[in-house]
Design an enzyme around this catalytic site. Sequence first.
Site, PDB file in Angstrom:
ATOM      1  CG  HIS A   1       0.418   5.930  -0.942  1.00  0.00           C
ATOM      2  ND1 HIS A   1      -0.757   6.333  -1.772  1.00  0.00           N
ATOM      3  CD2 HIS A   1       0.168   5.439   0.203  1.00  0.00           C
ATOM      4  CE1 HIS A   1      -1.800   6.025  -0.883  1.00  0.00           C
ATOM      5  NE2 HIS A   1      -1.447   5.436   0.241  1.00  0.00           N
TER       6      HIS A   1
ATOM      7  CG  HIS B   1      -1.653   1.289   1.265  1.00  0.00           C
ATOM      8  ND1 HIS B   1      -3.116   1.381   0.952  1.00  0.00           N
ATOM      9  CD2 HIS B   1      -1.447   2.308   1.880  1.00  0.00           C
ATOM     10  CE1 HIS B   1      -3.617   2.279   1.305  1.00  0.00           C
ATOM     11  NE2 HIS B   1      -2.556   3.017   1.777  1.00  0.00           N
ATOM     12  CD  GLU B   2       1.760   3.831   3.510  1.00  0.00           C
ATOM     13  OE1 GLU B   2       2.133   5.057   3.139  1.00  0.00           O
ATOM     14  OE2 GLU B   2       0.535   3.903   4.055  1.00  0.00           O
TER      15      GLU B   2
END
Length: 233
Positions: free
Chosen positions: A28, A24-25
């Site tokens: 980004h 998820h990170e």
Amino acid sequence: MTELSTIQYIAVWVLPVLFAVTVHEVAHGWVALQLGDHTAQSMGRLTLNPLQHIDPVGTLIVPGILLFLGGIAFGWAKPVPVSWDRLRRPKQDMAIVAIAGPIANLIMAILWALITRLGMSVTESLPILGIPLAYMGTAGVFINTILMIVNLVPLPPLDGGRVLVGLLPNSLAYRVSRIEPYGILLLLVLLLTGTLWFILWPLVSQFVSILVSLVGIPEWEFTRGLAALLGSH
């Protein structure tokens, strides 16, 4: 599927949770890189090494408290740094960077669903492989669905809040962005009181139902496995 011991329960959840919050990170940071911001890359955060993304509160303390209280394993990683002023179109690009995290969780939920199906299909012929895969895949579907839907809540600093800020006119976007310092506290209160699950559970349940049907998993079988996971500790 059989009931899990505490050690088995932790082992089944560890990889799905670590991948869910780490990818998820990284998503980004990777999207920010494509849009002109090299901050995450220069800080060594575009890596799947979970040690680079562990947040003491979100990755360790909150999941530990929830498990101790009999709740669901839920957490988050240390946010990947994004320098909005290095983006080509800061306001719009921040919204694109924000939505990348939930999209990553969507893709992982689909992949874990396929792993669940594989595990269930070989459970009878090769239970030593099939049962762990089925349980781990089930955990992966569940945690990624939760992270995706929770992060889409339009509350800064959640991804949904940042997407909302990117879409609103500047005057309204500024007002919404001022909520960010208090957003995480509000989220923790909603999480620990169970209010968040009460609001979002119908969405989580509906999404999981659609996903397992699309990949060909009998819903009753997935539900039985998930109930064993959530009730075995």
